[in-house]
Design a protein around this motif. Structure first.
Motif, mmCIF file in Angstrom:
data_model
loop_
_atom_site.group_PDB
_atom_site.id
_atom_site.type_symbol
_atom_site.label_atom_id
_atom_site.label_comp_id
_atom_site.label_asym_id
_atom_site.label_seq_id
_atom_site.Cartn_x
_atom_site.Cartn_y
_atom_site.Cartn_z
ATOM 1 N N GLY A 81 -8.583 -47.027 14.321
ATOM 2 C CA GLY A 81 -8.488 -45.578 14.178
ATOM 3 C C GLY A 81 -9.668 -44.802 14.700
ATOM 4 N N PHE A 158 -10.699 -34.182 8.424
ATOM 5 C CA PHE A 158 -9.956 -34.366 9.670
ATOM 6 C C PHE A 158 -9.258 -33.093 10.113
ATOM 7 N N ARG A 161 -11.368 -31.364 12.301
ATOM 8 C CA ARG A 161 -11.611 -32.160 13.513
ATOM 9 C C ARG A 161 -13.041 -32.712 13.542
ATOM 10 N N ARG A 163 -15.370 -35.753 13.554
ATOM 11 C CA ARG A 163 -15.181 -37.129 13.999
ATOM 12 C C ARG A 163 -16.511 -37.704 14.476
ATOM 13 N N ILE A 245 -4.411 -42.253 18.791
ATOM 14 C CA ILE A 245 -5.361 -41.249 18.310
ATOM 15 C C ILE A 245 -6.789 -41.687 18.578
ATOM 16 N N ARG A 246 -7.056 -42.977 18.408
ATOM 17 C CA ARG A 246 -8.398 -43.479 18.696
ATOM 18 C C ARG A 246 -8.784 -43.251 20.150
ATOM 19 N N GLU A 249 -7.221 -38.395 20.881
ATOM 20 C CA GLU A 249 -6.663 -37.623 19.768
ATOM 21 C C GLU A 249 -6.031 -36.326 20.235
ATOM 22 N N ASP A 250 -6.665 -35.631 21.159
ATOM 23 C CA ASP A 250 -6.134 -34.347 21.621
ATOM 24 C C ASP A 250 -4.798 -34.520 22.330
ATOM 25 N N ARG A 253 -2.117 -34.928 19.761
ATOM 26 C CA ARG A 253 -1.826 -33.635 19.139
ATOM 27 C C ARG A 253 -0.939 -32.788 20.033
ATOM 28 N N PRO A 259 -2.584 -35.626 13.972
ATOM 29 C CA PRO A 259 -3.571 -36.686 13.749
ATOM 30 C C PRO A 259 -4.206 -36.643 12.371
ATOM 31 N N THR A 260 -4.246 -35.473 11.742
ATOM 32 C CA THR A 260 -4.860 -35.364 10.421
ATOM 33 C C THR A 260 -4.146 -36.246 9.412
ATOM 34 N N LYS A 263 -4.618 -40.133 10.374
ATOM 35 C CA LYS A 263 -5.963 -40.616 10.094
ATOM 36 C C LYS A 263 -6.241 -40.647 8.599
#
Length: 414
Positions: A81, A158, A161, A163, A245-246, A249-250, A253, A259-260, A263
């Motif tokens: 992740g 998350f 955002r 990270r 997502i890893r 992520e964008d 989305r 992704p929230t 994750k």
């Protein structure tokens, strides 16, 4: 918009046959060598309690398995992740103190307070301790408390955002605050000493050799179940989304996924595994105190996962066992040198083995052809006719010419 992407993600890659077998194929890797390794490791695990000394070496190995339970959760959150969790001690403490509170109340007996409360002048049991007289409440606390804390934290962090290094520092800060809280409440948590002197664990006598063997089998069984369940998670659609997502992520989305939520679920699963590992450490070690939950032990768990291979659940287990075994044996001969060796080990793995121990074979397999190409060495290739079926004649009966096979008359196919 997300439906075609999901269908494409679930479709087999081009040129590779689709696999079948349901959940069994997801739990155990279908390649024969890995099945052999799985069976060998399982056989060694069954023999370990009858070979190792039940008074010293067996409890140590059981403790390594507890760290392995925490490690597979870190591998899910970090390796799959991209969430670097440097504060897993928080969740280890939630599970450890939940189990420790029940064990202390069980030994104190009905209507009595634990011994450390008597020494601190606390004569009446605090209200938040009372539910932990019930073992069911203690087990529920081991599972539910980390889920609540991780879910609240994940949704708050998350969604903003946060990270990378910022998330890692935040988890460290929460762990440090939790340790300070435990130390400051001497009369309710045992302070620096923590909770100690456990004699039994759900009917298992911890002072007998047979009791240590039973505790080992319980810990190994829990590790096996958690490992297989997380393999199902990784092989599922959720696991593929977590990897996406890893890596971007964008982009995930923009494809319509949140992704929230993904994750947060992965972080909560990692927190539960850490809590379960902490709950089992209590009877194995016989103590739970703030020093076991601090920032340094949390970082050491991450180092162990990195050494074993953070992209592999099996690598996390290997790393937790190998690194802690090395620390025990290295510290016996060089007590003050282990910290330097551990730092050098971590730097060496990051620099030369980014996939860890579990990635040595793939790294060598991928690196040898590149090295040979740079050295100008060409490996011999197998020559001969293609193994595929001959080309079918086009409609209309036109002849198909196969070069190099006889006369033109012999090359015609009806």
């Amino acid at each position: 918009m997300s439906a075609p992407v999901a269908d494409a993600a679930e479709a087999p890659a081009a040129g590779k046959p689709a696999t079948s077998g349901g959940w069994r194929a997801r739990v155990v890797t279908p390649q024969l060598p890995w099945r052999v390794v799985f069976i060998v490791v399982l056989a060694l695990g069954l023999l370990a309690p009858f070979v190792l000394d039940p008074a010293f070496r067996l409890p140590l190995f059981t403790k390594y398995l507890c760290y392995a339970i925490v490690g597979v959760g870190i591998a899910l959150a970090w390796g799959h992740g991209g969430m670097l969790t440097l504060g897993q001690g928080l969740f280890v403490g939630l599970g450890g103190y939940s189990m420790g509170m029940y064990l202390k109340l069980h030994e104190a007996g009905p209507g009595n307070v634990p011994d450390f409360m008597s020494w601190s002048g606390v004569e009446k049991l605090p209200a938040f301790w009372e539910p932990f007289r019930n073992p069911v409440v203690a087990i529920i606390g081991v599972i539910v408390l980390p889920i609540i804390v991780a879910t609240v934290l994940g949704l708050l962090v998350f969604r903003q955002r946060v990270r990378g290094a910022y998330f890692a520092i935040l988890t460290q800060a929460l762990t440090a605050a939790f340790v300070i809280l435990l130390i400051g409440q001497q009369g309710y948590t045992g302070g620096t000493n923590g909770l100690t002197n456990f004699g039994s664990f759900f009917g298992i006598n911890l002072f007998e050799a047979n009791g240590q063997r039973k505790l080992y089998f319980v810990t190994a069984g829990v590790l096996l179940v958690i490992f297989l369940l997380l393999r199902l998670v990784v092989a599922s659609r959720f696991g593929r989304l977590l990897l996406a997502i890893r890596d971007g992520e964008d982009r995930v989305r923009f494809l319509g996924y949140d992704p929230t939520v993904i994750k947060t679920i992965a972080f909560a699963i990692s927190a539960v595994t850490a809590s379960v590992g902490g709950a089992l450490i209590v009877p194995v070690v016989g103590i739970i105190n703030p020093g076991m939950l601090d920032i340094v032990p949390s970082i050491e768990l991450v180092i162990a996962v990195a050494v074993g291979g953070r992209y592999s659940l099996a690598g996390a287990v290997i790393g937790a066992v190998v690194v802690n075994w090395a620390r025990t044996n290295f510290s016996e001969d060089y007590p003050s040198g282990w910290t330097y060796f551990q730092g050098a080990l971590f730097i060496g793995v990051i620099a030369f083995l980014p996939r860890g121990i579990a990635g040595i074979v793939p790294q060598v397999r991928d690196g040898v052809p590149v090295l040979l190409k740079r050295l100008g060495i060409t490996l011999p290739t197998r020559s001969g006719p293609p193994g595929g079926p001959p080309a079918a004649p086009p409609p209309g009966g036109a002849p198909v010419l196969i070069p190099g096979q006889g006369t033109p008359e012999a090359k015609e196919a009806v």
